[in-house]
Scaffold this motif. Sequence first.
Motif, PDB file in Angstrom:
ATOM      1  N   ALA A  34       0.696  -1.283  -0.128  1.00 45.13           N
ATOM      2  CA  ALA A  34       0.006  -0.051   0.017  1.00 45.13           C
ATOM      3  C   ALA A  34       0.760   1.171  -0.088  1.00 45.13           C
ATOM      4  CB  ALA A  34      -0.797  -0.140   1.167  1.00 45.13           C
ATOM      5  N   VAL A  35       1.944   1.219   0.763  1.00 45.30           N
ATOM      6  CA  VAL A  35       2.900   2.191   0.913  1.00 45.30           C
ATOM      7  C   VAL A  35       3.406   2.433  -0.408  1.00 45.30           C
ATOM      8  CG1 VAL A  35       5.040   3.550   2.004  1.00 45.30           C
ATOM      9  CG2 VAL A  35       3.208   2.067   3.435  1.00 45.30           C
ATOM     10  N   VAL A  88       1.134   3.802  -3.348  1.00 43.06           N
ATOM     11  CA  VAL A  88       0.542   5.155  -3.272  1.00 43.06           C
ATOM     12  C   VAL A  88       1.774   6.000  -3.664  1.00 43.06           C
ATOM     13  CG1 VAL A  88      -0.204   7.117  -1.752  1.00 43.06           C
ATOM     14  CG2 VAL A  88      -0.981   4.885  -1.487  1.00 43.06           C
ATOM     15  N   THR A  89       3.177   5.975  -3.155  1.00 42.47           N
ATOM     16  CA  THR A  89       4.275   6.648  -3.502  1.00 42.47           C
ATOM     17  C   THR A  89       4.864   6.611  -4.723  1.00 42.47           C
ATOM     18  OG1 THR A  89       4.974   5.823  -1.208  1.00 42.47           O
ATOM     19  CG2 THR A  89       6.614   7.101  -2.438  1.00 42.47           C
ATOM     20  N   GLN A 107       2.214   8.550  -6.889  1.00 45.00           N
ATOM     21  CA  GLN A 107       2.213  10.074  -6.629  1.00 45.00           C
ATOM     22  C   GLN A 107       3.317  10.771  -7.331  1.00 45.00           C
ATOM     23  OE1 GLN A 107       2.874  10.287  -2.267  1.00 45.00           O
ATOM     24  NE2 GLN A 107       0.707  11.086  -2.224  1.00 45.00           N
TER      25      GLN A 107
END
Lengths: 563, 521
Positions: free
Chosen positions: A381-382, A385-386, A389
């Motif tokens: 998940a981390v 998203v990163t 982005q």
Amino acid sequence: MDDRNVLRSLNQINPENDRIAEIHRLLEQLGSRISHGFDLPTDGSEMTELRDLSPQDPQTVGPHHDHSISISWPATPTGLLVRENAVRSYAVAQPDVKRDSVLPKFQSYSQPLPAARAGLRAKPRLGKDTRFDSFKTWSGQADNQISDLPSLHPSLEPSGDGVERATPPVQRYFDALEGPELDILRPTEAAVLPEDKPWPFLLRFPISSFGICMGMGSQAILWKTLAASPATKFLRISSLVNILLWCTSLLLMIAISVTYALKAVFYLEAVRREFYHPVRMNFFFAPWIAVLFLFLGLPEVVHVDFHGGAAWYCLMAPILFLELKIYGQWMSGGQRRLSRVANPSNHLAIVGNFVGALLGASLGLKEGPIFFFAVGLAHYAVLFVTLYQRLPTNETLPKELHPVFFLFVAAPSVASLAWARISGTFDYVSRIAYFIALFLYASLAVRVNFFRGFRFSMAWWAYTFPTTGAAIATIRYAAEVENPFTQSLSLLLSAVSAALVALVMVSTAIHAVVLRDLFPNDISIAIASAPPRQGKTFPDLSLPSFTTTQEKDEAITTLLNGR
Amino acid sequence: MESGGVIISTKPNQPEPLTMGAQVKDRLEEPVAEKNQERLFDYPDPTPHPHSPPHVTISMPSTPTGLNAEAMRNGFFGGDERLSAVHGFRDKRFDSFKTWSGRLERQISGFRGRTHDVEDEDRNSPKGEHTAAPPVARYFDALHGPELDKLKPLEHSVLPEDKLWPFLLRFPISSFGICLGVSSQAILWKTLATSPPTMFLHVTQFVNFALWCTALALTLCVSTTYAMKVVFYFEAVRREYYHPVRVNFFFAPWIACLFLCIGIPPSITDKLPSELWYVLMAPIFGLELKIYGQWMSGGERRLSKVANPSNHLAIVGNFVGALLGASMGLKEGPIFFFSVGLAHYIVLFVTLYQRLPTNETLPKELHPVFFLFVAAPSVAGVAWATIHGHFDTVSRIAYFIAMFLYASLVVRINFFRGVRFSLAWWAYTFPMTGAAIATIEYSAVVKNPFTQVLSLGLSAISTVTVTALLVSTIIHAFVLGDLFPNDLSIAIAEKPPRLSKRRINLICGTPERKKVDDDDE
């Protein structure tokens, strides 16, 4: 300054001629035809003196050899080391000149010529080549050699963050390398190993070679699934394909592991530098994932005793330790925090969790697989998203699309398979993960045009396994939702994945046998620990790819104005 | 260095407060990279100001903005002159923080020792609002440290730094961390005594009873003291509430109450009235509306700016509440808080892991506050198990995430050394306790020697940590007498010190400089 002169001389280059060669010749003049004492100012007064040395009469200056062109830069505060540096960068630029003889003659470091990158003018050396000693495990003088090669004063060496002096600090990797895999040396940088001749084979053997094992191992799993799954029973695929592929990947795995083990034994420094490389580091997961693939793709005729899962725990232990190290670096700040190093190849560091969970669950284990699934989920998940982005601070994220982006498909497709194994059915959670993977796949496939025009590299093998994973997940899904659409989708995806692997295999063969450049010099491990003296103030003109005269003029003007 | 022209001279014969010396040293070492130091001093500085308490002279080339030198000197030394003047009289310097001093604004500007002209000028300042509480940007500008509790050098406090403030002013909201630590211990010992996998230890329920009573007494004590602070020094509480890190500790009292309810000894009562749950969750819900709203709605308190591990305190209340509610037999309320917690936990987790460069409050290095990472997933695991009825896969996922984070912090234990003790550490013990409790719950489902040993080990670690903290607290309270140091984080001036713009940039960094710094790292 003499902007106009140089511009004039550049303008006189006939655009019909080979422009690149002309500019090279001119830059060579710029670099070599320099007034004595140039570039060695120690205070302001000398600087004005230097300015006076530049030719006053523009009429006398042309593109001819007899005329000297002088470019004077503002004095640097680090002028003390100019002499040493001049030697170094020149030695790097023109490796056929003996270093000792250079010293009195050339005192400019204005432009490191790209000659070394062309790598054509090297003279073969006689006797034992000591230039690789710094990377050897038993050269005995590793540190000496390293500090000798960049000819740096020891006190100027950056201390790094706790690592030993020989390994460059992580920031150096960002500064000195470019490209989506951080494997191209920037033009202003100098390598600590000779760029002009092929290095010893072991030094050129990168960790990303394990990608081959991943690619072949996943193919073995695919053909095993094709042969066994009820959704594709009608194809009547013989399980012989699986056996064949599995044996191939086993052999490859053994060969590559042995070679890399040899590298670890003989060139530990090189392995260490690969481990500190922000992108390469992720490939250290590849050997373990490849082993997991081998177990997953095990032909039914081969029987392996897992001792009730103990073998599985042994396999997962190194992955767990690597994760503690790498996820910890993401979280705990410093130079390797995630907002800085995030790169699609980080998926390799994630996907091991899901592959491990899949294998563990298919062995009938319960808690261990859920543990790795949970860890993988949280960090996926981390990372997801990163990466989505595309933070501006993200130095290693490729600007354009690149085959490495196919790794996006890997984690969710393997996660859906793993969850299906853990929970026993292909339930909603599995489907959510599977559909995410499918969407990402489609989203990359429609942009397939952007993927053209890349230099082949061994790392591409690692990017084939996500497509295989997606194909396997589709077959699993088609077994649950059996209709012509899902069946044709699974056939299509399997075909794509098999074709891709075949294509990469052919490319590899061509590069290995015909072009003989399968293992080029691995520049990414050869960066110097300290930046070159000219540093960032020096403009990058070594890529003379000007398409118009105007562009060229602009570049030269920028150069002369010192930015 | 040479060209920048920095001379630091220390007058030896005057008593120099050690802390200030350290601060100045801090400032010099602050720009992390050595390279930056050079650049730092390229900026000319307007004010050669030989001031008395720190005795440090920093002289730099003068700038055209030297006009403010006089005003600044007043700002710096007004307080000290006053100090000598008011000896023996009632100390009026704390009036601005008092609820009933009645003359708040004048006092505040009075502290700066400005002349009336300057003061009037201030009142007509473009900002218009001349409230006593500083804007949030001031907290970032004036403070540093992982808990934003140290004054930056060159900033001055509106309260005297050289003498001990009234006790209530020094009593921070983070004291509620003690209640969190002790009451979570009570829960741990209750679980140890009642859970089947640890039955074989024969832990008596008396430990739980004793700890619970201690926790209750402590909570009452701390609450009363803090209530008095609210009554007598409302301004100080307001400033704590606006502090980007401290605001998270406003969840601590309510979480402590929830802990007390969960850890209540079976001998006292088995069933709490469900109204109590709603009463306790209401303030948490209100605070969440306020704080999550600030994260989302931009402005100075958006998450990419204020994210800090202590934000976990603002998340974990949801899961603790869900746990208590579910154990009381409620259904919908706990799921509501669980889902709110989950959504915001994901956001916070990703943001903290990313370590965005815009994140001003995130400590560069590891710090005990990072143990809060373990809290939310471990409590969430137990909460989901209670909601769902058994420790299922979802609970396990949450629990295993907590375990991995715990392990990932433990292997870096070396980085945690050498951090100054503070009362806030108490708040960082409850995640360990939470992990221990979750492990016991887990080993109730997966009962084998490994899980039992793990639950024992984690319980031991958590108890030992709490004991160690207790000892440190006692030492700091009675031996060193510095348990409650002056709480500088609430005493920052609402306006930056009167320095030239360049000087301010020098301290705080301009956008461009920050960018350059980043590049140079």
